[in-house]
Write an enzyme that holds these catalytic residues in place. Structure first.
Site, PDB file in Angstrom:
ATOM      1  N   HIS A  67       0.769  -1.167  -0.010  1.00 56.61           N
ATOM      2  CA  HIS A  67       0.009  -0.202   0.149  1.00 56.61           C
ATOM      3  C   HIS A  67       0.707   1.250   0.001  1.00 56.61           C
ATOM      4  O   HIS A  67       2.156   1.141   0.071  1.00 56.61           O
ATOM      5  CB  HIS A  67      -0.898   0.002   1.139  1.00 56.61           C
ATOM      6  CG  HIS A  67      -0.314  -0.004   2.544  1.00 56.61           C
ATOM      7  ND1 HIS A  67       0.107   1.132   3.086  1.00 56.61           N
ATOM      8  CD2 HIS A  67      -0.014  -1.258   3.341  1.00 56.61           C
ATOM      9  CE1 HIS A  67       0.780   0.956   4.430  1.00 56.61           C
ATOM     10  NE2 HIS A  67       0.538  -0.507   4.646  1.00 56.61           N
ATOM     11  N   CYS A 126       3.073  -4.804   6.814  1.00 52.93           N
ATOM     12  CA  CYS A 126       2.666  -4.705   5.489  1.00 52.93           C
ATOM     13  C   CYS A 126       4.022  -4.079   4.600  1.00 52.93           C
ATOM     14  O   CYS A 126       5.157  -3.751   5.331  1.00 52.93           O
ATOM     15  CB  CYS A 126       1.467  -3.789   5.287  1.00 52.93           C
ATOM     16  SG  CYS A 126      -0.042  -4.484   5.494  1.00 52.93           S
TER      17      CYS A 126
END
Length: 301
Positions: A108, A124
């Protein structure tokens, strides 16, 4: 960064998924030792981007995964921050990985560009917003993602079995698929959309602007968004994560065919390597006072 996107499925309904221009075979390799993301097309390195990974080695999982969901302006549930907000730590794009089901680990953007290139996340993979925008537009659903540490033992990629030919039988017509482009977890093949729909007398068209396949026959319609895997018919709307673009064509699992052709019985014979499409037989119920073949009608006084 590990975060449970509690409203991931709700957000999916409201987020616009951009079209992809990538029809070649894409692969992503993320090296935690260098904090680099390498993007390949047809096994040729096309781009390398700096990323941020987990604060400790165990936070970002290592292994072989796939992209299973793509969101524009994802909602950040932990902080209650709306998608598209400059304060959103997820940035403006989310590519969810199969580990964790698509809503826990992902690639992301960020609201903290100074963290890129460091070990800063809770699991992440963070990217600069402009970099993840490019990646989002060039990464179809189902793209393989391998996360490794080059300083450690490389995670082995399981060898791909040699594909075996498949025959698709549609009434009196046969379609021979010499080299299937992939298989489902149960071993059944992915089947090409165009030749099968054309054999079933459907008209098939392509919208280049939205990368959507439009399939029609009479008042029936099937729309397949090739980037998101979203399928819309007269009866239902669903996502087909196994949809695959290869050799300039779309291919789908048997579960796709069973959902878009509810009046057709579709069977896979693994031993014969054969998929059969047959029209379902509808058994009519007898009228009151009559009997079905082989049944007696009892008249009560």
């Amino acid at each position: 960064m590990v975060k449970r996107l509690l409203v991931l499925l709700v957000a999916f309904s409201f987020c616009l998924v951009h079209a992809s221009t990538a029809f070649a075979a894409a692969t992503i390799i993320i090296d935690k030792s260098t904090n680099k993301l390498h993007y390949y097309q047809d096994e040729v390195l096309l781009k390398t981007f700096p990323v941020a990974t987990g604060k400790s080695p165990s936070l970002t999982p290592e292994g072989n995964f796939t992209v299973v969901i793509k969101l524009v302006n994802p909602y950040y549930a932990r902080g209650g921050i709306a998608g598209g907000s400059p304060q959103n730590p997820l940035g403006y794009r989310w590519l969810g990985l199969s580990v964790g089901g698509g809503g826990i680990y992902g690639i992301h953007g960020t609201n903290n560009p100074a963290s890129i290139g460091t070990y800063a996340s809770a699991g992440c993979i963070r990217m600069y917003n402009q970099d993840v925008n490019w990646l989002f537009d060039h990464t179809p659903l189902g793209t393989p993602v391998q996360i490794i540490r080059s300083g450690a033992t490389r995670v082995p990629t399981p060898p791909k079995p040699k594909p075996l030919p498949v025959t698709v039988a549609l009434g009196g017509k046969n379609i021979d698929i010499k080299v299937p482009v992939g298989t489902s977890p149960d071993g059944s093949p992915l089947l090409p959309l165009r030749p099968i729909f054309e054999a079933l007398d459907y008209a098939i068209g392509w919208d280049d602007a939205s990368h959507t396949i439009h399939i029609t026959k009479g008042n029936e319609y099937i729309n397949v968004a090739c980037t998101s895997g979203r399928v819309t018919t007269r009866q239902s709307v669903f996502v087909c994560p196994e949809l695959k673009l290869a050799q300039g064509a779309a291919h789908a699992p048997i579960s796709f065919w069973q959902r878009v052709l509810p009046k057709t019985q579709i069977n896979w014979d693994a031993g014969q390597r054969r998929v059969t499409f047959n029209e379902k037989t509808i058994m009519e119920k007898p009228f009151p006072g009559t009997s079905a073949p082989g049944e007696a009608v009892l008249q009560t006084p």
